[in-house]
Enzyme design. Sequence first.
Site, PDB file in Angstrom:
ATOM      1  N   GLU A 135       0.826  -1.202   0.000  1.00 39.97           N
ATOM      2  CA  GLU A 135       0.000   0.000   0.000  1.00 39.97           C
ATOM      3  C   GLU A 135       0.861   1.253   0.000  1.00 39.97           C
ATOM      4  O   GLU A 135       1.965   1.275   0.536  1.00 39.97           O
ATOM      5  CB  GLU A 135      -0.971  -0.011   1.173  1.00 39.97           C
ATOM      6  CG  GLU A 135      -0.377  -0.484   2.471  1.00 39.97           C
ATOM      7  CD  GLU A 135      -1.443  -0.803   3.507  1.00 39.97           C
ATOM      8  OE1 GLU A 135      -1.972   0.159   4.081  1.00 39.97           O
ATOM      9  OE2 GLU A 135      -1.739  -1.991   3.733  1.00 39.97           O
ATOM     10  N   CYS A 189      -0.282   1.975   9.102  1.00 40.03           N
ATOM     11  CA  CYS A 189       0.563   1.115   8.284  1.00 40.03           C
ATOM     12  C   CYS A 189       0.056  -0.311   8.206  1.00 40.03           C
ATOM     13  O   CYS A 189      -0.153  -0.952   9.219  1.00 40.03           O
ATOM     14  CB  CYS A 189       1.965   1.017   8.871  1.00 40.03           C
ATOM     15  SG  CYS A 189       2.607   2.548   9.383  1.00 40.03           S
ATOM     16  N   CYS A 242       2.271  -2.510  15.434  1.00 34.35           N
ATOM     17  CA  CYS A 242       2.232  -2.288  13.983  1.00 34.35           C
ATOM     18  C   CYS A 242       1.550  -3.433  13.239  1.00 34.35           C
ATOM     19  O   CYS A 242       1.829  -4.607  13.490  1.00 34.35           O
ATOM     20  CB  CYS A 242       3.658  -2.109  13.472  1.00 34.35           C
ATOM     21  SG  CYS A 242       3.748  -1.789  11.710  1.00 34.35           S
ATOM     22  N   CYS A 271       3.515   8.376   0.879  1.00 31.40           N
ATOM     23  CA  CYS A 271       4.114   7.463   1.861  1.00 31.40           C
ATOM     24  C   CYS A 271       4.210   6.106   1.184  1.00 31.40           C
ATOM     25  O   CYS A 271       3.201   5.553   0.755  1.00 31.40           O
ATOM     26  CB  CYS A 271       3.216   7.408   3.098  1.00 31.40           C
ATOM     27  SG  CYS A 271       3.742   6.179   4.301  1.00 31.40           S
ATOM     28  N   CYS A 322       6.944  -7.116   6.938  1.00 32.25           N
ATOM     29  CA  CYS A 322       8.088  -6.590   7.691  1.00 32.25           C
ATOM     30  C   CYS A 322       8.465  -7.622   8.746  1.00 32.25           C
ATOM     31  O   CYS A 322       7.611  -8.344   9.239  1.00 32.25           O
ATOM     32  CB  CYS A 322       7.685  -5.277   8.366  1.00 32.25           C
ATOM     33  SG  CYS A 322       9.027  -4.479   9.281  1.00 32.25           S
ATOM     34  N   CYS A 377       7.483  -4.930  15.618  1.00 27.05           N
ATOM     35  CA  CYS A 377       6.989  -3.920  16.575  1.00 27.05           C
ATOM     36  C   CYS A 377       5.560  -4.277  16.985  1.00 27.05           C
ATOM     37  O   CYS A 377       4.721  -4.601  16.145  1.00 27.05           O
ATOM     38  CB  CYS A 377       7.035  -2.517  15.954  1.00 27.05           C
ATOM     39  SG  CYS A 377       8.701  -2.027  15.459  1.00 27.05           S
TER      40      CYS A 377
HETATM   41  N1  SAH Z   1      10.107   0.374   9.622  1.00 31.62           N
HETATM   42  C1  SAH Z   1      10.252   1.784   9.587  1.00 31.62           C
HETATM   43  C2  SAH Z   1       9.292   2.520   8.675  1.00 31.62           C
HETATM   44  C3  SAH Z   1       7.870   2.052   8.598  1.00 31.62           C
HETATM   45  S1  SAH Z   1       6.837   2.355   9.978  1.00 31.62           S
HETATM   46  C4  SAH Z   1      10.227   2.345  11.003  1.00 31.62           C
HETATM   47  O1  SAH Z   1      10.111   1.571  11.947  1.00 31.62           O
HETATM   48  O2  SAH Z   1      10.399   3.549  11.183  1.00 31.62           O
HETATM   49  C5  SAH Z   1       6.546   4.088   9.978  1.00 31.62           C
HETATM   50  C6  SAH Z   1       6.209   4.659  11.335  1.00 31.62           C
HETATM   51  O3  SAH Z   1       4.892   4.279  11.751  1.00 31.62           O
HETATM   52  C7  SAH Z   1       7.140   4.165  12.430  1.00 31.62           C
HETATM   53  O4  SAH Z   1       7.473   5.231  13.292  1.00 31.62           O
HETATM   54  C8  SAH Z   1       6.272   3.147  13.143  1.00 31.62           C
HETATM   55  O5  SAH Z   1       6.751   2.898  14.427  1.00 31.62           O
HETATM   56  C9  SAH Z   1       4.917   3.816  13.085  1.00 31.62           C
HETATM   57  N2  SAH Z   1       3.771   2.947  13.328  1.00 31.62           N
HETATM   58  C10 SAH Z   1       3.600   1.654  13.033  1.00 31.62           C
HETATM   59  N3  SAH Z   1       2.406   1.216  13.455  1.00 31.62           N
HETATM   60  C11 SAH Z   1       1.792   2.266  14.009  1.00 31.62           C
HETATM   61  C12 SAH Z   1       0.533   2.445  14.637  1.00 31.62           C
HETATM   62  N4  SAH Z   1      -0.333   1.444  14.786  1.00 31.62           N
HETATM   63  N5  SAH Z   1       0.251   3.682  15.114  1.00 31.62           N
HETATM   64  C13 SAH Z   1       1.120   4.700  14.981  1.00 31.62           C
HETATM   65  N6  SAH Z   1       2.315   4.584  14.408  1.00 31.62           N
HETATM   66  C14 SAH Z   1       2.661   3.377  13.931  1.00 31.62           C
END
Ligand code: SAH
Length: 347
Positions: free
Chosen positions: A90, A331, A117, A103, A110, A114
């Site tokens: 996406e 995301c 996420c 974006c 991935c 985390c």
């Molecule tokens: N892997 C990279 C880039 C992709 S995630 C990274 O970790 O930075 C982009 C951003 O969205 C990151 O800061 C991630 O921690 C955040 N993110 C992921 N899931 C999220 C959610 N449910 N709510 C808010 N931010 C989120």
Amino acid sequence: MNNLLDYTLEELKVWMKENNENAFRAKQILSWIYKGINDFNGMKNIPKSLITKLEENFTISLPNIIEVYKSEIDGTEKFLLGFEDGNLIESVLMRYKHGNSICISTQVGCRMGCKFCASTINGRVRNLSSGEILSEVLVVQNYINERISNIVLMGSGEPLDNYDNVVKFLEIVSADYGLNIGQRHITLSTCGIVPKIYELADKEFSTTLAISLHAFSDEKRKEIMPIANKYTIDEILKSCKYYISKTNRRITFEYALVKDVNDTKEDAKSLGKLLKGMLCHVNLIPVNEIKENTFKRSTKKSIDNFAEILKSYGIEVTTRREMGSDINAACGQLRRSYINTHEIGGE
Ligand code: SAH
């Protein structure tokens, strides 16, 4: 057949020479592609004999637009894109006064894990090639028929876990024969893969580096981000300072606020002490709630308090404006819900 979007100018010049063609044709061909022409016959200044050779050896492969969701609230558009092998990613287009921003994803899925996420739930399927990453920008730009001027690598995937392809993408997208999007208008977001931050710094791109910090201590960070078991905050900050010394660019720290997990006044004070005096900026992100976990968004009051405390340490703070909240903007959510409702495997 090779996708021409995966070629730098230098690489295509080499191919031209090896195939007894003039090297200057390489730039003409790539310029057509990045102007939005993806049929060789539309390349007016290219001789027929070369067009035939190109057709025999190359594709200009763009993903299919499977669905487009448009936010009624702010015009944000979310694109579900499908590659030939059936994989879905996406990309999100956001319209701001200063221009169009996209974006984009760097991997299918991935593997960083985390906890908050959606992209990481079934792990990483595969890396995207540099051409596939570029094609997200191209396909959306062609669709809206307007220029995209800003890029954030904040979609699904960890850019520094796909380092070579991402660096090649950065080179082509910012080149004058490419999309000519200035590196200053590109932000790369990472969970903090320290050795790759050093490597990227040595490239001396003027790309903004954003670090997903989300906690002030290693103990707290380990609870929500497995990568914290590999690299400490101290190591990350050292690599950021090196990045600043090489690029002179201010670092962005992203901090997703989760209710009762990392959003207390004590968290804010400790974060303030940690970052005080550094050339940086903190972007507070009210966490997007996803159905696969129980993390809740912080209240508006605690978000505002958090920001005020950081400011009292002289740190510049912004709170991310929520875009496209009515179209599953967090995301990986869209791909997941599409896969769930269409019962697609592939993960
Ligand atoms: N892997 C990279 C880039 C992709 S995630 C990274 O970790 O930075 C982009 C951003 O969205 C990151 O800061 C991630 O921690 C955040 N993110 C992921 N899931 C999220 C959610 N449910 N709510 C808010 N931010 C989120």
